[in-house]
Design a protein around this motif. Structure first.
Motif, PDB file in Angstrom:
ATOM      1  N   THR A 170     -64.996  42.440  32.098  1.00 49.39           N
ATOM      2  CA  THR A 170     -66.273  42.964  32.590  1.00 49.39           C
ATOM      3  C   THR A 170     -67.227  43.222  31.422  1.00 49.39           C
ATOM      4  O   THR A 170     -68.411  42.882  31.489  1.00 49.39           O
ATOM      5  CB  THR A 170     -66.045  44.258  33.401  1.00 49.39           C
ATOM      6  OG1 THR A 170     -65.160  43.975  34.477  1.00 49.39           O
ATOM      7  CG2 THR A 170     -67.350  44.811  33.929  1.00 49.39           C
ATOM      8  N   ALA A 171     -66.709  43.818  30.351  1.00 49.45           N
ATOM      9  CA  ALA A 171     -67.537  44.094  29.174  1.00 49.45           C
ATOM     10  C   ALA A 171     -68.092  42.799  28.582  1.00 49.45           C
ATOM     11  O   ALA A 171     -69.265  42.732  28.176  1.00 49.45           O
ATOM     12  CB  ALA A 171     -66.732  44.855  28.125  1.00 49.45           C
ATOM     13  N   LEU A 172     -67.272  41.753  28.554  1.00 47.65           N
ATOM     14  CA  LEU A 172     -67.726  40.462  28.012  1.00 47.65           C
ATOM     15  C   LEU A 172     -68.809  39.852  28.892  1.00 47.65           C
ATOM     16  O   LEU A 172     -69.789  39.291  28.396  1.00 47.65           O
ATOM     17  CB  LEU A 172     -66.535  39.512  27.847  1.00 47.65           C
ATOM     18  CG  LEU A 172     -65.517  39.919  26.785  1.00 47.65           C
ATOM     19  CD1 LEU A 172     -64.253  39.077  26.903  1.00 47.65           C
ATOM     20  CD2 LEU A 172     -66.117  39.823  25.386  1.00 47.65           C
ATOM     21  N   TRP A 173     -68.643  39.955  30.219  1.00 49.16           N
ATOM     22  CA  TRP A 173     -69.679  39.441  31.124  1.00 49.16           C
ATOM     23  C   TRP A 173     -70.965  40.259  31.005  1.00 49.16           C
ATOM     24  O   TRP A 173     -72.070  39.707  31.069  1.00 49.16           O
ATOM     25  CB  TRP A 173     -69.184  39.403  32.570  1.00 49.16           C
ATOM     26  CG  TRP A 173     -68.292  38.238  32.855  1.00 49.16           C
ATOM     27  CD1 TRP A 173     -66.982  38.273  33.227  1.00 49.16           C
ATOM     28  CD2 TRP A 173     -68.637  36.842  32.792  1.00 49.16           C
ATOM     29  NE1 TRP A 173     -66.489  37.001  33.384  1.00 49.16           N
ATOM     30  CE2 TRP A 173     -67.484  36.099  33.124  1.00 49.16           C
ATOM     31  CE3 TRP A 173     -69.804  36.151  32.474  1.00 49.16           C
ATOM     32  CZ2 TRP A 173     -67.464  34.709  33.157  1.00 49.16           C
ATOM     33  CZ3 TRP A 173     -69.794  34.765  32.494  1.00 49.16           C
ATOM     34  CH2 TRP A 173     -68.633  34.064  32.833  1.00 49.16           C
ATOM     35  N   ILE A 174     -70.841  41.576  30.823  1.00 48.20           N
ATOM     36  CA  ILE A 174     -72.038  42.408  30.618  1.00 48.20           C
ATOM     37  C   ILE A 174     -72.734  41.984  29.325  1.00 48.20           C
ATOM     38  O   ILE A 174     -73.970  41.869  29.279  1.00 48.20           O
ATOM     39  CB  ILE A 174     -71.671  43.907  30.589  1.00 48.20           C
ATOM     40  CG1 ILE A 174     -71.216  44.359  31.975  1.00 48.20           C
ATOM     41  CG2 ILE A 174     -72.845  44.749  30.103  1.00 48.20           C
ATOM     42  CD1 ILE A 174     -70.591  45.751  31.999  1.00 48.20           C
ATOM     43  N   ALA A 175     -71.951  41.746  28.283  1.00 46.62           N
ATOM     44  CA  ALA A 175     -72.535  41.297  27.013  1.00 46.62           C
ATOM     45  C   ALA A 175     -73.237  39.959  27.189  1.00 46.62           C
ATOM     46  O   ALA A 175     -74.348  39.754  26.674  1.00 46.62           O
ATOM     47  CB  ALA A 175     -71.450  41.201  25.937  1.00 46.62           C
ATOM     48  N   ALA A 176     -72.624  39.046  27.933  1.00 47.99           N
ATOM     49  CA  ALA A 176     -73.258  37.745  28.183  1.00 47.99           C
ATOM     50  C   ALA A 176     -74.556  37.925  28.969  1.00 47.99           C
ATOM     51  O   ALA A 176     -75.588  37.320  28.650  1.00 47.99           O
ATOM     52  CB  ALA A 176     -72.296  36.829  28.938  1.00 47.99           C
ATOM     53  N   GLY A 177     -74.506  38.777  29.991  1.00 45.79           N
ATOM     54  CA  GLY A 177     -75.720  39.051  30.768  1.00 45.79           C
ATOM     55  C   GLY A 177     -76.811  39.672  29.926  1.00 45.79           C
ATOM     56  O   GLY A 177     -77.997  39.348  30.078  1.00 45.79           O
ATOM     57  N   SER A 178     -76.426  40.538  29.004  1.00 43.09           N
ATOM     58  CA  SER A 178     -77.439  41.156  28.138  1.00 43.09           C
ATOM     59  C   SER A 178     -78.055  40.141  27.185  1.00 43.09           C
ATOM     60  O   SER A 178     -79.236  40.244  26.840  1.00 43.09           O
ATOM     61  CB  SER A 178     -76.853  42.342  27.377  1.00 43.09           C
ATOM     62  OG  SER A 178     -75.941  41.921  26.395  1.00 43.09           O
TER      63      SER A 178
END
Length: 173
Positions: free
Chosen positions: A119-127
């Motif tokens: 989830t953290a990696l996907w949030i980072a990608a989204g950011s």
């Protein structure tokens, strides 16, 4: 040139230097986006592995840029780079390193148990995609475009980021 030294005080055009820094930040965002999606998609990333991958990507990009710039300097200028030139390159290329801060912080938050690593990696990608969109909007407005045109530019930048995500998703891991 330090972060506090105005570029024009060091003999460089401020707008050109800021443009170089933004260009480096955008390159780094696109590259890190591919790495983040690969890590998130793989499903087997560890906190240590994600940290190493993100940091190595940022450092690798930075070193490759420095090497390329230092090798190009004698070809273009017919002389070795001076200390002044090297300091300029270090300043303009630093966004390649700072681009990793967000993903590294999110990985650390995940390591503390606040959120799953994927989830953290996907949030980072989204950011990273959101950052690309923001730069598009800010650039459009600074160029004198109206809100609609700036929004279109923002959407195009986001589409480029989403294109990177799509390629990574379609290619698999």
């Amino acid at each position: 040139m330090s972060e506090s030294t105005p570029p024009e005080a060091a003999g460089y055009d401020r707008a050109a230097v800021l443009g170089e820094r933004l260009k480096e930040r955008i390159y780094a965002s696109l590259t890190l986006l591919a790495v983040l999606v690969g890590l998130a998609q793989g499903g087997h990333a560890t906190h240590k592995g994600a940290t190493v991958a993100v940091a190595a990507t940022a450092i690798g990009l930075w070193l490759a840029t420095l090497v390329a710039d230092m090798q190009a300097h004698p070809v273009v200028h017919g002389s070795r780079p001076t200390l002044h030139d090297i300091r300029h390159e270090l300043f303009t290329s630093s966004p390649l390193l700072t681009s990793a801060i967000g993903p590294l912080l999110l990985t650390a938050v995940s390591a503390l148990g606040a959120v799953d690593l994927t989830t953290a990696l996907w949030i980072a990608a989204g950011s990273e995609v959101a950052t690309l969109a923001l730069w598009g909007f800010v650039g459009g407005r600074r160029a004198g475009a109206g809100a609609l045109h700036a929004t279109v530019t923002s959407a195009l930048n986001a589409a480029i980021g989403l294109g990177v995500v799509s390629v990574k998703l379609l290619a698999g891991h």
